[in-house]
Design a protein around this motif. Structure first.
Motif: not given
Length: 517
Positions: A154-167
């Motif tokens: 329940a404590d997960v914070r949603e990260p802001a990701l974009s298509a160019g970010d490394p996976f």
């Protein structure tokens, strides 16, 4: 395919953990992962992914930070991988077979914040906090066990990701030296997921994977299956008899293997008596797939057989539907949709159609670059007249009149003998034509007369009369051109291979320490 999944995949950008969460909401009790009799459904997998992400964020992980995983195949490994992505992290899966020094060097290159490991890969790289996937830390080591380390979902914070970010950062097989870190983006992985339905992945898929989880080949099919709501059967180590039993008992529908695994399955005494009727999608990649072996697979194992050729770095992919193009088994197929290739000479000039040269390619799934190695990234890039970026494959080949790619060899493996360019694959193809040959590899060794000369290493078949080394060499040389003739031939028990099936030709050269006349 459920409409919600179809709509998600049609979006320009998304993430695999979000797709897994969607599958958990749609049918949470469907099996997602199976290993050694233990099964996780989608609800369990999605919940565990969130617990991993929560714990990583508790550890201070920020989007773009790297974590390393170096361990044997396990359910916890998969959840940790996807949990790190869920938290916005970058995963560096390190080869479990690497030495302690290699693991330390790769973790340093990845700039990992912590490492997930197990008893098989102890000790962890120095200076990194370790989390033990298989329980408590072994004697002499520190760090929490994974199950006690997990956080609150329940404590997960949603990260802001974009298509160019490394996976993730995938380390190449390192057959010619220390592996390089291939940075693949979130957008690249999303593009791979979007094309998964074309390969029959969906809610009824049961995919059997028996290649280590640090391999990009395994990850591509793991992610494709989970994103589309299928079931993944994991094997910690390939064994032909166990593979056949698992495929039959679970009704496997998809499998990806390297050529040597196909060979071992066909040679197993249980193969012809095992019901593999549901296994309708067979894929092969990762290493050269001999035409003779493709033909035997088609003859003894009817159904779809697809070979892929490409780099982990991206930069173009070809595919051969071997069952549909039985006259093209000597090729690796035509470019996949959306992929583009050129052939260039040693000076980087584009060659006319059908001439042989180095293959360069481009696609929507190309790496960002080699992590921390800008010079090596520039070295692999080639730009056409319009300034478009292609990646060099290091392979020499040509396209035939029908647009099928014929690979001749790796540039680094080419033998230059007396001024002639010899392609070991041509010589190996001749050797594979002898009924006593199970496997063969040809390398160039120093020659006082020719500069280099070809030498063959051959694994004889156990079920056929074996000629002497001199007899087999004479047989092959009768079928080769004068400049191609083998200087020597040696029988060996096996060819040294990487864990993804590539022959380690450098190791073969190292065993041949003298100069041939």
């Amino acid at each position: 395919m459920p409409e919600q999944v179809r709509a998600a995949l049609s979006a320009p950008f998304g993430t695999l953990p979000a797709l897994v969460a969607l599958q958990a909401r749609l049918r949470g009790d469907h099996p997602a992962l199976c290993l050694d009799g233990t099964e996780w459904d989608y609800a369990t997998l999605s919940h565990t992914i969130d617990r991993v992400a929560s714990a990583l964020q508790r550890e201070g992980l920020q989007p773009g930070d790297a974590v390393a995983i170096c361990a044997a195949t396990s359910l916890a490994y998969v959840a940790t991988y996807l949990g790190a992505v869920r938290a916005g992290g970058v995963v560096a899966p390190l080869p479990a077979s690497s030495t302690a020094d290699q693991r330390a060097a790769l973790a340093t290159n990845a700039q990992a914040r912590l490492v997930f490991c197990d008893a098989t890969t102890a000790p962890p790289p120095p200076g990194l906090r370790a989390v033990w996937l298989d329980g408590a830390a072994p004697d002499g080591e520190t760090g929490p066990g994974w199950s006690t380390w997990l956080g609150d979902a329940a404590d997960v914070r949603e990260p802001a990701l974009s298509a160019g970010d490394p996976f993730n950062i995938i380390y190449s097989s390192g057959t010619t030296g220390m592996p390089k870190g291939i940075v693949q983006s979130v957008g690249m992985r999303w593009a791979q997921l979007q094309r998964s339905p074309a390969n029959g992945f969906g809610a009824d898929a049961v995919t059997l994977l028996a290649i280590p989880l640090y391999s990009n080949l395994t990850l591509t099919y793991l992610f494709g299956t989970l994103g589309l709501g299928g079931t993944v059967l994991l094997m910690p180590k390939f064994d032909a008899g166990a593979w056949l039993a698992l495929a039959a008992s679970h009704g496997a529908t998809h499998a990806v293997m390297v050529p040597v695994q196909f060979r071992r399955l066909l040679d197993h005494p249980d193969f012809d008596h095992t019901d593999l009727g549901r296994l309708r999608h067979k894929f092969c990649a990762g290493a050269p797939f001999a035409a003779e072996l493709k033909a035997e697979v088609l003859r003894r194992w009817p159904g779809r057989l697809t070979e892929y050729y490409g780099l982990t770095e991206g930069g173009g992919r070809t595919e051969l539907r071997a069952d549909e193009h039985t006259d093209k088994l000597h090729t690796v197929g035509r470019p996949s949709a959306g992929n583009e290739f050129r052939v260039i000479d040693e000076d980087g000039r584009e060659l006319p159609p059908h001439e042989a040269g180095e293959i360069v390619g481009r696609s929507a799934t190309m790496m960002n670059g080699y992590h921390g190695l800008p010079g090596q990234t520039r070295a692999i890039e080639w730009f056409d007249a319009a300034g478009r970026r292609f990646l060099r494959t290091g392979d020499v080949g040509r396209f035939d009149a029908d647009g099928f790619l014929v690979l001749l060899d790796r540039r680094k493996d080419m033998v230059i003998s007396g001024g002639f360019n010899l392609y070991p694959s041509d010589l190996e193809a001749v050797l594979h034509g002898h009924p006593a040959v199970a496997d063969a590899a040809v390398v160039g060794v120093p020659s006082a007369r020719w500069g280099e000369t070809p030498v063959a290493f051959v694994v004889p078949r156990a079920d056929a009369p074996t000629p002497t080394e001199a007899e087999l060499r004479a047989w092959a040389n009768e079928r080769l051109g004068r400049s191609q003739r083998l200087a020597e031939l040696q029988y060996v028990d096996h060819l040294p291979r990487s864990e993804v099936g590539k022959v380690l030709k450098r190791a073969l050269r190292d065993t041949f320490t003298r100069t041939v006349a």
